[in-house]
Design an enzyme around this catalytic site. Sequence first.
Site, PDB file in Angstrom:
ATOM      1  N   ARG A 194       0.858  -1.067   0.010  1.00 55.69           N
ATOM      2  CA  ARG A 194      -0.128   0.121  -0.016  1.00 55.69           C
ATOM      3  C   ARG A 194       0.900   1.380  -0.128  1.00 55.69           C
ATOM      4  NH1 ARG A 194      -4.005  -0.861   4.902  1.00 55.69           N
ATOM      5  NH2 ARG A 194      -1.923  -1.595   5.634  1.00 55.69           N
TER       6      ARG A 194
ATOM      7  N   ASN B  46      -6.456  -2.778   1.805  1.00 56.55           N
ATOM      8  CA  ASN B  46      -6.390  -3.884   2.073  1.00 56.55           C
ATOM      9  C   ASN B  46      -7.782  -4.383   2.487  1.00 56.55           C
ATOM     10  OD1 ASN B  46      -3.817  -4.445   2.098  1.00 56.55           O
ATOM     11  ND2 ASN B  46      -3.617  -4.485   4.260  1.00 56.55           N
TER      12      ASN B  46
END
Length: 765
Positions: free
Chosen positions: A21, A39
């Site tokens: 990320r 996520n």
Amino acid sequence: MQMPKALRIRLIGIVQGVGLRPFVYRLAVAKGIYGYVRNMGGSEVEIFAEGDESALKSFLEGLASEKPPSARFEQIFIQELEPRGYGDFKILRSDPNFDERSIIPPDFAICSACAGEIFDRKSRFFEYHWNSCAFCGPRFSMLYRLPYDRENTSMVQFPLCSECFRDYSDPGNFRRFHAQGISCPRCGPKTFVYSITGEKLEVDDPVEFAAKKIVEGRILAIKGIGGYHIACLASDDSVVMELRSRKKRERKPFAVMARDYSIVEKIACPPPKARELLESPERPIVVMPKKATISELVAPGLSTVGVMLPYSAFQILLLLRIPDGFLIMTSGNVHGKPMCTELDEVFSQLSGIVDYVVEHERPIVHRVDDSVIRFSDGEPVFLRRSRGFAPEWIRICRSVAEGIALGGELQTAGAVSFEDKVVLTQFIGDMDEIENLEFMKRELEWLIGEYRIRPEFIAIDMHPLYHSRKLLKEFDGAEVIEVQHHHAHAVAAIAELGLSPDSKALAITIDGTGYGDDGGIWGGELLVSSWRDYERVGSFRPFNLPGGDSAARFPVKCLVALMASLGFGHSEVMELLSKRNLLNSLPYGLQEAEITYTLARKGKGAITTSLGRILDAFSALLGVCIERTYEGEPPMKLEALADGGKDLGLTPELCTKDRIIIDVGKLLEWAMETEARKEDIAKTVLQGIGRSLGLAALEAMKCRSLDYGNVIVTGGASVNSHIVRGIKEILSPEGVKVVLPRKTPPGDGGIALGQILVASSTLIE
Ligand SMILES: [Zn+2]
Ligand SMILES: [Zn+2]
């Protein structure tokens, strides 16, 4: 100016817990992309990316080519959506929902950057025992639930300090920005030392203390990533002897941890591919030829030793303070029981074994043993697939039903399935221990819950007495499907070849014990197999083995039974036993030999084609192992002896009845009478048996006019290099490729994969 477009991108693979990320965030900002990344609950990652066409194109390219080192994309789904007019790019809170399932991240060894910080006096991570970053550290072992976020891991009880929070929030901090597992000496888990009586000791430096005690010859339990190790000197015979007597472990080899690769070269002879494995983020134990620098008692009677490199900062710091640079690091368990993961278990179970306990505060959620890899004729194969690898899924060439597999009896693992994926659990152990049955149940239930599986079937071994049957009642509603042991071995290997379910392959499946569909004990089989069914086209000549468990423990009984069944006369057998001084190795001496001979001659006792038992017999004949103290000991000793030998070229005979039969009678007779060196006999027996298996495979292909291109070799005995070399000696010149399983263990640790595919194919078709 181009019109903005928007893409919804979903990434499947190893995408959580690998710094993805923050990487996506930086990439988006650099490319002028707006939107978000987050996520999701299936362990997948979702990106919403908005920008002009060329920016999006460059963003997608960067995603594939610049991704973090541990990240792996198996599938990327891209969907075009209406732009929503985002004004920036954000890392959003995770969404517990999922619409795609992805890989649950396994545990990674400490990376070189984190290892560097613990030696940097100016770094706030200097000498920090549990240093980790976005690219490294424990994952699966501390995961309560998906998605992989700090609040879903056992790091939840260690709130970030202000400095860690600053790093966590700083997009410029490549390794700590949004890294879920980070901590420092101020906010992270602390390390403590206890006496084994439960008293907390006041020590300034736990590493210093542990190293000092180990060097003094003490034995310590040390909490690691997936459980406790038992650590002590590996260079001092008296220490290793003491550990063996306390652990009641006579001869089973211990693994060794070495400070770095140069130490590995001092204690062993690593094969060419070993270094890459040893230094990989999975950091398995690698079995390799040993040198005399380590105590013979570490792996008595074997030519090899299992070696690994440190994978936590604590281990690195500890090994630095050990003058030899290496230690025994074996699982902290009582014989047969699972490795301890909690302090009170250590106090109650290891009290007679260790003197001190090194403890840290982070709870271990999933027990994960060290993985073990060895080389079979130059190729790496799994002996145990666990830390670093589990619970990564294995993708197969078509979709399967959702289900569960319970594996084998000893040294096994379970599995679940969905879509075109099979997820093997980490190593579970021997199912005859109640704690391991519970461990298996817990891990399977966890995978079923996290992946939201609705099992249609539960696959089990055909053996009526396997302890895994006790788990059947725990998984109601699923259809129970029995799978033959060697069929499961064969299909697990077939799946790796990527063959379609209907295509057939020839598999040589060799091991110690598997329940046959005729009620016999199989273990030396040639099967023509598809996912759905199999035909037994060859085997060793069956022999009668009276005495069950006791025959597996005392190889001399195998020798007597094999000789009786193959037609050797009574006096010949008894003379051999007394001449070679083998009678004393049976608990009841001559009387027991007589009874075994008579019963086997009369056709009493289990009928077996087990190569494991045949190798036991040869091992007894050569006197290399007269009592088995651990699974596979006699064949391993025979292999060690053969390592120093020369092949004299003998091969067991074949004959064809309703199937091809390999008869080791003449080979046995030769081995009894020859004046050759023991090493040469061992080498000739193993390679000769390999040749006979190769010849049987050729014969099977010829009479069915089949051209498979590949022959599979699997089962616990397929890791024996000399046997594999013998098989290749016959098949390679014929242009037939000999294939061993590579993604899963060829032994019973990989059997659940085959069970899933066999069971699923009976449901789907
Ligand atoms: Zn790191
Ligand atoms: Zn901190």
